[in-house]
Motif scaffolding. Structure first.
Motif: not given
Ligand code: UTP
Length: 290
Positions: A11-13, A9, A15-16, A26, A109, A104
């Protein structure tokens, strides 16, 4: 059944890590000279994985390009006689057809991101790797987990002990120790406050899951932070199937966190003979200032 597929996965943002992650995933940030994602992809192939499934969002293009051939660069390196570099970039490209991308369309999440890969995974157990959990170890974690799976024939998560005041950043376990490095999970809770945490045993980003997890993810139940959490689906799965935790040996870095990322860079660079001495003398020099 062999673990053939691994879901990443990505696709997280992130944000940190804004602004670095404004236009780029990231997982493409480099630790020393490799994007974070490449460490995890190498770990997956070393564990016998045959198909990589990226669940992407932003940063898709950079990721796709990274694992694809670059004729321009190859040509230039060839002309300049930089054979070592040429070999290196050719070797990092997996055989065509072994990487699959899905998207995604909303960052709902981690659980939701994994669910997006359901049709590509199908009805077989599979691995999940969160690349931002970078683990420095002699025994690659996924290889060990695949061996455990062969014996236990059940879902397994990598686990480690964390500081008691950090429980609200992790999925936390109630578990029974059954072997030196294996626990049987009795219960789990996502991001509990320290006073509500059943232990300081936390799940980190390596999993082997049975396909039944998709049934529970399908329900799309929102949990901590309003996100569809993998931990909640695993907790539901626990009512039907055993789930184990594997205590890996090694140092884990949270590369999604700025401090963790800097530590990872330092730790991995210090392992490199070409960088070690210069870095050590620099550390000694700046240490005097603090
Ligand atoms: P994190 O909890 O680190 O969230 O996701 P994030 O959005 O990537 O980062 P912050 O907290 O905003 O800085 C854990 C893993 O799940 C993936 C992220 O890419 C990371 O590998 N993820 C998370 C998704 O693919 N989709 C999501 O909707 C959320």
């Amino acid at each position: 059944m062999k673990i053939r597929k691994a879901v990443f996965p990505v696709a997280g943002l992130g944000t940190r890590f804004i602004p670095a992650t404004k236009a780029m995933a990231k997982e493409m940030l480099p630790v020393v000279d490799k994007p974070i994602i490449q460490y995890a992809v190498e770990e997956a192939f070393a564990a016998g994985i045959e198909q990589i499934i990226f669940v992407t969002g932003r940063g898709k293009k950079a990721l796709e390009d990274h694992f694809d051939r670059s004729f321009e660069i190859e040509h230039t390196l060839m002309e300049k006689g930089k054979d070592d570099l040429l070999k290196q970039i050719q070797q990092l490209v997996p055989q065509t057809g072994t990487i699959v991308y899905t998207r995604q369309n909303q960052p709902l999440g981690l659980g939701h991101a994994i669910w997006c890969a359901r049709d590509i995974v199908g009805d077989e157990p599979f691995a999940v790797l969160l690349a931002d959990d970078l683990i420095q170890t002699d025994k690659p974690v996924l290889t060990e987990m695949v061996k455990k799976f062969d014996r236990l024939r059940a879902s397994i998560a990598a686990i480690m002990e964390i500081e008691k005041d950090q429980t609200d950043k992790y999925g936390i376990l109630k578990a029974t120790q059954i072997e030196d490095d294996i626990v049987k999970i009795d219960d789990m809770i996502e991001k509990p406050k320290p006073e509500n945490a059943p232990s300081n045993l936390a799940i980190v980003g390596r999993y082997i899951l049975t396909p039944r997890i998709f049934y529970h993810l399908e329900k799309g139940k929102k949990g901590a932070n309003g996100e569809i959490q993998l931990t909640d689906a695993m907790k539901a799965l626990l009512n039907e199937q055993p789930i184990f935790g594997y205590r890996f040996k090694g140092k884990r870095f949270d590369c999604g966190d700025k401090v963790g990322f800097q530590m990872a860079n330092l730790a991995f660079a210090l392992e490199r003979p070409d960088m070690r001495d210069k870095l050590i003398s620099f550390i000694r020099e700046i240490e005097k200032k603090f």
